[in-house]
Scaffold this active site. Structure first.
Site, PDB file in Angstrom:
ATOM      1  N   HIS A 157     -28.365 -20.246  35.363  1.00  0.00           N
ATOM      2  CA  HIS A 157     -28.338 -21.664  34.978  1.00  0.00           C
ATOM      3  C   HIS A 157     -28.954 -22.534  36.083  1.00  0.00           C
ATOM      4  CE1 HIS A 157     -24.626 -20.220  32.685  1.00  0.00           C
ATOM      5  NE2 HIS A 157     -25.349 -20.750  31.718  1.00  0.00           N
TER       6      HIS A 157
ATOM      7  N   GLY B 163     -33.593 -20.355  29.049  1.00  0.00           N
ATOM      8  CA  GLY B 163     -33.789 -19.080  29.733  1.00  0.00           C
ATOM      9  C   GLY B 163     -34.353 -18.000  28.817  1.00  0.00           C
TER      10      GLY B 163
HETATM   11  P1  AMP Z   1     -25.468 -20.511  28.082  1.00  0.00           P
HETATM   12  O1  AMP Z   1     -24.590 -21.300  29.001  1.00  0.00           O
HETATM   13  O2  AMP Z   1     -25.173 -19.059  28.076  1.00  0.00           O
HETATM   14  O3  AMP Z   1     -25.564 -21.119  26.705  1.00  0.00           O
HETATM   15  O4  AMP Z   1     -26.935 -20.620  28.675  1.00  0.00           O
HETATM   16  C1  AMP Z   1     -27.526 -21.864  28.944  1.00  0.00           C
HETATM   17  C2  AMP Z   1     -28.969 -21.643  29.290  1.00  0.00           C
HETATM   18  O5  AMP Z   1     -29.066 -20.796  30.439  1.00  0.00           O
HETATM   19  C3  AMP Z   1     -29.755 -20.932  28.169  1.00  0.00           C
HETATM   20  O6  AMP Z   1     -31.055 -21.508  28.095  1.00  0.00           O
HETATM   21  C4  AMP Z   1     -29.822 -19.507  28.668  1.00  0.00           C
HETATM   22  O7  AMP Z   1     -30.937 -18.791  28.178  1.00  0.00           O
HETATM   23  C5  AMP Z   1     -29.942 -19.737  30.163  1.00  0.00           C
HETATM   24  N1  AMP Z   1     -29.548 -18.525  30.888  1.00  0.00           N
HETATM   25  C6  AMP Z   1     -28.387 -17.849  30.769  1.00  0.00           C
HETATM   26  N2  AMP Z   1     -28.394 -16.749  31.553  1.00  0.00           N
HETATM   27  C7  AMP Z   1     -29.598 -16.725  32.180  1.00  0.00           C
HETATM   28  C8  AMP Z   1     -30.227 -15.846  33.103  1.00  0.00           C
HETATM   29  N3  AMP Z   1     -29.621 -14.750  33.555  1.00  0.00           N
HETATM   30  N4  AMP Z   1     -31.484 -16.144  33.507  1.00  0.00           N
HETATM   31  C9  AMP Z   1     -32.129 -17.256  33.048  1.00  0.00           C
HETATM   32  N5  AMP Z   1     -31.581 -18.127  32.178  1.00  0.00           N
HETATM   33  C10 AMP Z   1     -30.337 -17.875  31.744  1.00  0.00           C
END
Ligand code: AMP
Length: 286
Positions: free
Chosen positions: A37, A147
């Site tokens: 994040h 991501g």
């Molecule tokens: P989430 O909180 O899981 O909904 O993720 C929020 C954002 O962070 C989304 O755009 C995800 O794709 C991105 N994200 C989560 N994990 C990763 C990671 N390991 N590398 C890059 N982006 C990430």
């Protein structure tokens, strides 16, 4: 750094920031933040004068048997992390602020949602597309950062932005991994030490596929089987799906002649993990 909870407050904040000529970068999250994040936020800060991060565990993207209630939440910890990378404001609405009583409007995409996680998590992308549309309408960003870890989600959002003529740019940030290769995820917290070790099989199987392609293997069914066999050799892992599709169109593909997406969903115990890699020529994300 501010933490704002209502639509009115964040709108006012963004309006006055924009009036000073600043570009607005936006990073939507569900919180319980990690380096993945933070990397999105660093990219946003590099591109835009003002960065807004939303922290909202969105109930409409969870199925009835999924982990909405258990999903980890820690706003105090998140706020410290967000502040350390220079984010200007957190938007942290309540569920009733986002979905007041009487709420009945949803955003549904065809085709791109009909594979991979769209099949194994019915309604998931309807919830994602709906909440992201609402957040885009509320924050009104110039750029939004997502991501590559959630490869299908990025494709869904890009499609939606194009189809609905939303006036912003979607930027994809490469997957951030732990030093041993496990893709960072808020759900990794669910894994006990033995499961954490077993979870390495996702990245291991992606690397085996990558090596096979580098060695000249172009047949997607052979590569898919290699990945399945690698994961099946890990007793704690249960495959949800292993698929290879053309990228970014997500069409079935038998030979790797251009970029393809190898995408996995694997359950380790009760925790469902996803990961992916772009194979073949071209960039690691679009
Ligand atoms: P989430 O909180 O899981 O909904 O993720 C929020 C954002 O962070 C989304 O755009 C995800 O794709 C991105 N994200 C989560 N994990 C990763 C990671 N390991 N590398 C890059 N982006 C990430």
């Amino acid at each position: 750094m501010y933490i704002l909870n209502t639509v009115d407050e964040i709108r006012k904040f963004v309006r006055s920031a924009r009036a000073t000529g600043q570009r607005i970068g936006f990073v939507p999250t569900m919180g319980y933040l990690h380096e993945g994040h933070l990397e999105l936020m660093r990219w946003a800060k590099k591109h835009c004068g003002i960065v807004v991060v939303s922290i909202f565990v969105n109930p409409t993207q969870f199925g009835p048997q999924e982990d909405f209630a258990q999903y980890p939440r820690d706003l105090e910890r998140d706020a410290k992390m967000v502040e350390s990378v220079g984010v200007d404001v957190i938007f942290n609405p309540s569920v009733s602020e986002m979905y007041p009583s009487g709420y009945c409007t949803y955003v549904d995409l065809e085709r791109v949602t009909e594979r991979l996680c769209g099949l194994s998590r019915p309604g998931h992308f309807r919830g994602v597309a709906t909440v992201v549309t609402k957040l885009f309408n509320i924050v009104n960003p110039d750029q939004a950062f997502f991501g590559q870890k959630d490869a299908q989600q990025v494709l869904v959002i890009k499609r939606m932005v194009a189809d609905l003529n939303m006036d912003l740019e979607v930027v994809t940030v490469p997957t951030v991994r732990e030093s041993d290769g496990l893709a960072m995820s808020s759900r990794n917290i669910y894994l006990n030490p033995e499961q954490r070790q077993a979870a390495l099989v996702l990245y291991k199987s992606l690397k085996i596929a990558e090596e096979a392609v580098a060695a000249g293997q172009k047949d997607t069914s052979i590569i898919r089987q290699l990945v399945i066999d690698t994961i099946a050799a890990e007793p704690l892992a249960e495959i949800n799906y292993v698929e290879i599709y053309s990228y970014p169109d997500l069409e079935p593909v038998t030979k790797i002649l251009e970029s393809v997406l190898l995408a996995l969903a694997v359950k380790i115990g009760r925790t469902r993990l996803i990961d992916n890699m772009i194979l073949g020529v071209g960039d690691q994300c679009i």
